[in-house]
Design a protein around this motif. Structure first.
Motif, PDB file in Angstrom:
ATOM      1  N   LYS A   1      33.689  54.551  24.307  1.00 12.71           N
ATOM      2  CA  LYS A   1      32.533  53.771  24.767  1.00 12.71           C
ATOM      3  C   LYS A   1      31.766  53.114  23.622  1.00 12.71           C
ATOM      4  O   LYS A   1      31.103  52.103  23.816  1.00 12.71           O
ATOM      5  CB  LYS A   1      31.589  54.673  25.560  1.00 12.71           C
ATOM      6  CG  LYS A   1      32.091  54.910  26.970  1.00 12.71           C
ATOM      7  CD  LYS A   1      31.061  55.637  27.802  1.00 12.71           C
ATOM      8  CE  LYS A   1      31.596  55.811  29.217  1.00 12.71           C
ATOM      9  NZ  LYS A   1      30.755  56.707  30.018  1.00 12.71           N
ATOM     10  N   ARG A   2      31.854  53.692  22.427  1.00 13.35           N
ATOM     11  CA  ARG A   2      31.101  53.123  21.300  1.00 13.35           C
ATOM     12  C   ARG A   2      31.667  51.771  20.854  1.00 13.35           C
ATOM     13  O   ARG A   2      30.986  51.011  20.158  1.00 13.35           O
ATOM     14  CB  ARG A   2      31.085  54.088  20.103  1.00 13.35           C
ATOM     15  CG  ARG A   2      32.445  54.372  19.544  1.00 13.35           C
ATOM     16  CD  ARG A   2      32.466  55.036  18.181  1.00 13.35           C
ATOM     17  NE  ARG A   2      33.836  55.063  17.699  1.00 13.35           N
ATOM     18  CZ  ARG A   2      34.443  54.024  17.178  1.00 13.35           C
ATOM     19  NH1 ARG A   2      33.787  52.898  17.033  1.00 13.35           N
ATOM     20  NH2 ARG A   2      35.691  54.100  16.785  1.00 13.35           N
ATOM     21  N   VAL A   3      32.893  51.461  21.259  1.00 13.25           N
ATOM     22  CA  VAL A   3      33.512  50.199  20.824  1.00 13.25           C
ATOM     23  C   VAL A   3      33.042  49.062  21.736  1.00 13.25           C
ATOM     24  O   VAL A   3      33.205  49.115  22.944  1.00 13.25           O
ATOM     25  CB  VAL A   3      35.058  50.295  20.858  1.00 13.25           C
ATOM     26  CG1 VAL A   3      35.672  48.961  20.415  1.00 13.25           C
ATOM     27  CG2 VAL A   3      35.547  51.430  19.988  1.00 13.25           C
ATOM     28  N   GLU A   4      32.438  48.063  21.099  1.00 15.02           N
ATOM     29  CA  GLU A   4      32.007  46.883  21.866  1.00 15.02           C
ATOM     30  C   GLU A   4      33.205  45.959  22.078  1.00 15.02           C
ATOM     31  O   GLU A   4      34.039  45.800  21.175  1.00 15.02           O
ATOM     32  CB  GLU A   4      30.934  46.121  21.090  1.00 15.02           C
ATOM     33  CG  GLU A   4      29.654  46.892  20.879  1.00 15.02           C
ATOM     34  CD  GLU A   4      28.556  46.463  21.834  1.00 15.02           C
ATOM     35  OE1 GLU A   4      28.747  45.454  22.537  1.00 15.02           O
ATOM     36  OE2 GLU A   4      27.519  47.146  21.863  1.00 15.02           O
ATOM     37  N   VAL A   5      33.287  45.363  23.277  1.00 13.97           N
ATOM     38  CA  VAL A   5      34.363  44.411  23.567  1.00 13.97           C
ATOM     39  C   VAL A   5      33.730  43.069  23.928  1.00 13.97           C
ATOM     40  O   VAL A   5      32.862  43.000  24.791  1.00 13.97           O
ATOM     41  CB  VAL A   5      35.246  44.899  24.741  1.00 13.97           C
ATOM     42  CG1 VAL A   5      36.326  43.868  25.057  1.00 13.97           C
ATOM     43  CG2 VAL A   5      35.878  46.254  24.411  1.00 13.97           C
ATOM     44  N   LEU A   6      34.146  42.024  23.224  1.00 12.09           N
ATOM     45  CA  LEU A   6      33.652  40.678  23.537  1.00 12.09           C
ATOM     46  C   LEU A   6      34.846  39.782  23.866  1.00 12.09           C
ATOM     47  O   LEU A   6      35.669  39.479  22.996  1.00 12.09           O
ATOM     48  CB  LEU A   6      32.881  40.101  22.343  1.00 12.09           C
ATOM     49  CG  LEU A   6      32.351  38.674  22.515  1.00 12.09           C
ATOM     50  CD1 LEU A   6      31.331  38.601  23.647  1.00 12.09           C
ATOM     51  CD2 LEU A   6      31.731  38.146  21.220  1.00 12.09           C
ATOM     52  N   ALA A   7      34.935  39.402  25.151  1.00 10.76           N
ATOM     53  CA  ALA A   7      35.969  38.441  25.573  1.00 10.76           C
ATOM     54  C   ALA A   7      35.352  37.053  25.476  1.00 10.76           C
ATOM     55  O   ALA A   7      34.664  36.584  26.387  1.00 10.76           O
ATOM     56  CB  ALA A   7      36.420  38.735  26.991  1.00 10.76           C
ATOM     57  N   VAL A   8      35.555  36.412  24.350  1.00  8.21           N
ATOM     58  CA  VAL A   8      34.816  35.184  24.020  1.00  8.21           C
ATOM     59  C   VAL A   8      35.054  34.078  25.046  1.00  8.21           C
ATOM     60  O   VAL A   8      34.112  33.434  25.516  1.00  8.21           O
ATOM     61  CB  VAL A   8      35.197  34.709  22.595  1.00  8.21           C
ATOM     62  CG1 VAL A   8      34.597  33.339  22.289  1.00  8.21           C
ATOM     63  CG2 VAL A   8      34.717  35.724  21.565  1.00  8.21           C
ATOM     64  N   GLY A   9      36.320  33.880  25.419  1.00  6.06           N
ATOM     65  CA  GLY A   9      36.630  32.797  26.361  1.00  6.06           C
ATOM     66  C   GLY A   9      35.930  32.947  27.701  1.00  6.06           C
ATOM     67  O   GLY A   9      35.623  31.945  28.365  1.00  6.06           O
TER      68      GLY A   9
END
Lengths: 132, 299
Positions: free
Chosen positions: B99-107
Motif C-alpha cells: 500500500k505504501r507504493v504510489e501508482v500514477l497511471a499518467v495517460g
C-alpha cells in the motif's frame, strides 16, 4: 541473300512482337490532380513597429517591416488553398520589448480569416487558416 | 526590538523547514520509456528511475517478470502509461504492490481519443482508445506537470528542485513543439494522410492535422484482415498517398503487398511505442525523427 533478308526482317519484327506480348506491370502510381491556384490576400496589422516574415510550405512568401500601427499592409498570393486549409509559419520581431501583437488576416473566396500573435519582443508560431 | 523580531523570524523559518521531511531519494519504477525520461528530467538527482520497459521494447508485448515485480515493489512510485497499455498485467501488479507504493497511471489523467480506422479490440480492460499519448508534444507537457506534482507530493522538501526541473523540460518541449509545427507546415494540409503499421498516431494526427489509416489496430498483436488491407489499398490509391510508414513489428509480407498494389512506397520507420535505439534515444530525438520522416516522405 534472300535468306539474309528474311532473317533481318524477322529480327526487325522481334521488337514490336516483344512489346505486344510483354506483360505490363499494373502498379498504380498515386497521382493527385493539381488544383488551380487561388488568389489569397494577406494583410498584417501590428500594435508596434516590427520586422516580419511569413512562410508557406517552407518558403518565404512575404517579408518586410511594418512601421505603421494605424493601418494594415497587404500582399496578394496565388497559392493552392485546399479545403483542409493552409498553414503559415510567422515570425515577428517588434521594436518594443513590451507586450505587442500582430494580426494576420487572409482573404480567400470572399471569406476573411484572422489570427493574432502576441509576444514580448518577438513571436513565432504556425497559424492555420481554414474556411470552415 | 528589531533584532528580536529578526531572531523570531529566523527561528520560525528553521522550524518550518525542519517539519518537511527531506527524502534521500525517491525510487521510481517506470513502465514507459517516455515517463522514465520525464521523471529523470524533472527529478534530477533526487530520484532513481528504474525503466522496466526498455528503449525499443514493444510495450504491447511486455510480460511482467518476477524481477520487474520486485523492482516495482521496492519503489516509492510506479509510473504507468495508462489507457489500457498495461491491461494484461495491471491487476496482478496492483495486487502485488504494497500500500505504501504510489501508482500514477499518467495517460488516464489525459484526454482520451477513440479508436481509429485500424479496427478495434474491446472488453477485458484492453485498449479501446489510443494509449500513445506521447506522440503529441502537448500531451507530454501535461504529463510532465503530472509527474512534477506527484514528486512534490511524495517529497515536498525538494519542491523547488522539481519545479525547476519541470520548467526546464517544459521549455525544451515548447521549442520542440514549435519546431514540429514549422516542419509539418512544409507539407500541404491536403497531403497529411498518415498510413502507419498500427494505430498509434491519433494524438499526433489531432495535434498536427493528419488523417490516419493504420494497417493493424491499436495494439501490435492484431493481424490485419484481408478485407481491411484491401480497403486500405483502395484508400491509398484514392487519396494519392505517396508513402506508408512502418515499425519493426509489422509482418513484412503485408507491407510489401500494400506498396505493390497501391504504388505507395515505404516512407521510413517510425518510433510509435516510445523511445528506441538510435535517434529515438531521447523524446526530442524521437519526435524529430518521426516528424522529419513523415514530412519528407509525403512532400
Amino acid at each position: 541473300m534472300q535468306a539474309a533478308l528474311v532473317i533481318v526482317g524477322l529480327l526487325l519484327l522481334l521488337f514490336p512482337l516483344h512489346s505486344l506480348t510483354q506483360r505490363h506491370a499494373t502498379i498504380a502510381t498515386p497521382t493527385v490532380a493539381p488544383r488551380p491556384a487561388k488568389r489569397v490576400q494577406l494583410s498584417l496589422r501590428t500594435t508596434a513597429p516590427c520586422r516580419f516574415h511569413i512562410l508557406y510550405l517552407g518558403q518565404i512568401v512575404w517579408e518586410g517591416t511594418d512601421d505603421s500601427t494605424d493601418k494594415e499592409i497587404m500582399k496578394d498570393l496565388d497559392i493552392d488553398f485546399p479545403k483542409e486549409g493552409i498553414d503559415l509559419a510567422v515570425d515577428v520581431t517588434w521594436e518594443t520589448k513590451g507586450l505587442a501583437a500582430a494580426e494576420i488576416s487572409a482573404t480567400v473566396d470572399g471569406s476573411e480569416l484572422h489570427k493574432t500573435l502576441w509576444g514580448q519582443g518577438s513571436a513565432s508560431d504556425v497559424v492555420t487558416f481554414t474556411k470552415d | 526590538m528589531g533584532l528580536r523580531a529578526a531572531f523570531q523570524a529566523f527561528f520560525f523559518f528553521v522550524l518550518a523547514f525542519s517539519t518537511i521531511p527531506l527524502k534521500a531519494e525517491i525510487k521510481v519504477a517506470s513502465f514507459s520509456t517516455v515517463l522514465s525520461e520525464i521523471t529523470q528530467k524533472v527529478g534530477g538527482k533526487n530520484v532513481t528511475v528504474t525503466s522496466l520497459i526498455k528503449p525499443g521494447q514493444d510495450p504491447h508485448e511486455y510480460q511482467l517478470t518476477p524481477g520487474d515485480l520486485a523492482a516495482a515493489t521496492a519503489a516509492d512510485l510506479v509510473l504507468l502509461s495508462g489507457k489500457g497499455m498495461e491491461a494484461s498485467y495491471l491487476n496482478n501488479l496492483r495486487d502485488a504492490l504494497p500500500k505504501r507504493v504510489e501508482v500514477l497511471a499518467v495517460g488516464d489523467q489525459l484526454p482520451g481519443l477513440g479508436k481509429g480506422a485500424g479496427g478495434e479490440k474491446g472488453g477485458s480492460g484492453e485498449a479501446t482508445e489510443d494509449p500513445h499519448w506521447w506522440n503529441s508534444v502537448s500531451e507530454v507537457e501535461k504529463a510532465t506537470a503530472l509527474v512534477r506534482d506527484e514528486l512534490i507530493h511524495l517529497d515536498p522538501g525538494h519542491t523547488a528542485d522539481y519545479q525547476a526541473g519541470a520548467q526546464a523540460f517544459l521549455s525544451e518541449l515548447k521549442e520542440l513543439d514549435l519546431w514540429a509545427k514549422r516542419k509539418i507546415a512544409e507539407l500541404p494540409r491536403d497531403r497529411r494522410e498518415l498510413v502507419t503499421s498500427h494505430d498509434a498516431f491519433q494524438y499526433f494526427a489531432k495535434e498536427y492535422g493528419f488523417q490516419i489509416d493504420s494497417i493493424e489496430g491499436l495494439t501490435t498483436d492484431q493481424e490485419p484482415s484481408v478485407s481491411h488491407v484491401s480497403a486500405l489499398i483502395a484508400e491509398i490509391k484514392k487519396q494519392g498517398v505517396k508513402a506508408i510508414f512502418l515499425e519493426n513489428t509489422l509482418n513484412p509480407k503485408v507491407s510489401a503487398e500494400i506498396t505493390r498494389e497501391s504504388g505507395a512506397r515505404i516512407g521510413g520507420t517510425l518510433y510509435a511505442d516510445g523511445l528506441g535505439p538510435g535517434e529515438g534515444e531521447t523524446y526530442a530525438g524521437m519526435t524529430r525523427h518521426n516528424v522529419t520522416t513523415i514530412v519528407d516522405a509525403l512532400k
